[in-house]
Design an enzyme around this catalytic site. Structure first.
Site, short mmCIF file in Angstrom:
data_model
loop_
_atom_site.label_atom_id
_atom_site.label_comp_id
_atom_site.label_asym_id
_atom_site.label_seq_id
_atom_site.Cartn_x
_atom_site.Cartn_y
_atom_site.Cartn_z
N ARG A 94 -3.24 -17.77 -22.37
CA ARG A 94 -2.67 -18.78 -23.41
C ARG A 94 -2.64 -20.38 -22.33
O ARG A 94 -2.45 -20.34 -21.18
CB ARG A 94 -1.05 -18.61 -23.89
CG ARG A 94 -0.63 -17.62 -25.04
CD ARG A 94 0.46 -17.11 -25.41
NE ARG A 94 0.17 -18.33 -25.64
CZ ARG A 94 1.89 -18.94 -26.31
NH1 ARG A 94 2.90 -18.54 -25.81
NH2 ARG A 94 1.50 -19.55 -27.09
N ASP B 165 2.45 -20.56 -10.95
CA ASP B 165 3.34 -21.06 -12.46
C ASP B 165 5.00 -20.81 -11.65
O ASP B 165 6.39 -21.30 -12.88
CB ASP B 165 2.83 -19.89 -13.11
CG ASP B 165 2.66 -18.78 -12.73
OD1 ASP B 165 2.53 -18.52 -11.69
OD2 ASP B 165 2.53 -18.14 -13.19
#
Length: 245
Positions: free
Chosen positions: A11, A102
């Site tokens: 995503r 991340d």
């Protein structure tokens, strides 16, 4: 306007940040042409004054996104990389540069939210569980498959199990689909419970638990722990980085 971009495995998530305003959106990357997706999602946005990107996607996908930005907005984005130390977080990874960016962004976000020791659980394609001390030291963490990977691996590795939507609320499942859905959810929650207890041995009873990622809301009710649900944790870490540039 500031544009913060979290480029993941499956995503693409982004936040538009202005003074007093925070708007997020997302799109599915897997199986889509990246340029066409960006044309549809971003052409309507006002030109950003600053862009910061966290990417765990392929180098090719990151390059495509960067080129789109430069061609359409004539701005060079800042690409975040994990470091030895940044914004109050000190990495104790053997090779700090190899930490997923991340995870690094999420650690930076949590350090801005609390000075207490913290356990950061990100429930995405993969699940990561990271430990942050009260002194801001990232002590390390673990990585294992998320719900989708657990379920799809059962389908790939067995003859009689197919990926199907099942009822994950009841562990006394009466169909194979329900058994897979409940088994993976309860199993993942059990693994997280065990890790939380292990982390608390080192971080202490004041450890806060931050839960983020696409499956956080599904897992939170299955944990016998007080958690802080923190949506957009990676994006909020990018916002702290942007403030420091």
């Amino acid at each position: 306007m500031r544009l913060l971009i979290d480029l993941g495995n499956t995503r693409l998530k982004w936040a538009q940040q202005t003074s007093g305003d925070w708007h997020t959106d997302a799109a599915v990357l897997a199986g889509h042409d990246v340029v066409s997706l960006l044309d549809k999602a971003w052409r309507v946005l006002p030109a950003p004054e600053q862009i910061v990107i966290s990417s765990v996607s392929s180098p090719e996908t990151l390059k495509t996104v960067t080129r789109w930005i430069e061609r359409n907005w004539s701005i060079a984005p800042h690409i975040l990389h994990a470091q030895v130390e940044q914004l109050g977080v000190k990495s104790r990874y053997t090779d700090p540069a190899t930490l997923g960016v991340d995870r690094w962004a999420a650690l930076i976000a949590v350090r801005g939210l609390t000075s207490s020791p913290a356990c950061i659980i990100d429930c995405g394609t993969a699940v990561t569980v990271d430990a942050l001390s009260a002194d801001g030291e990232f002590l390390g963490g673990v990585i294992f498959p998320g719900l989708h990977l657990l379920r799809s691996s059962l389908a790939r590795g067995t003859h009689g199990i197919k990926v199907a939507e099942g009822n994950e609320a009841e562990c006394f499942a009466r169909s194979t689909a329900d058994g897979v859905a409940a088994g993976t959810l309860f199993g993942l929650a059990g693994a997280l419970e065990h890790l939380i207890q292990e982390y608390r041995k080192t971080l202490g009873k004041d450890m806060q638990i931050f839960l983020t990622g696409g499956d956080a809301a599904r897992l939170a009710p299955r944990l016998n722990q007080k958690t802080v649900q923190a949506p957009d944790l990676v994006l909020k870490g990018l916002a702290r980085v942007a403030d420091s540039l």
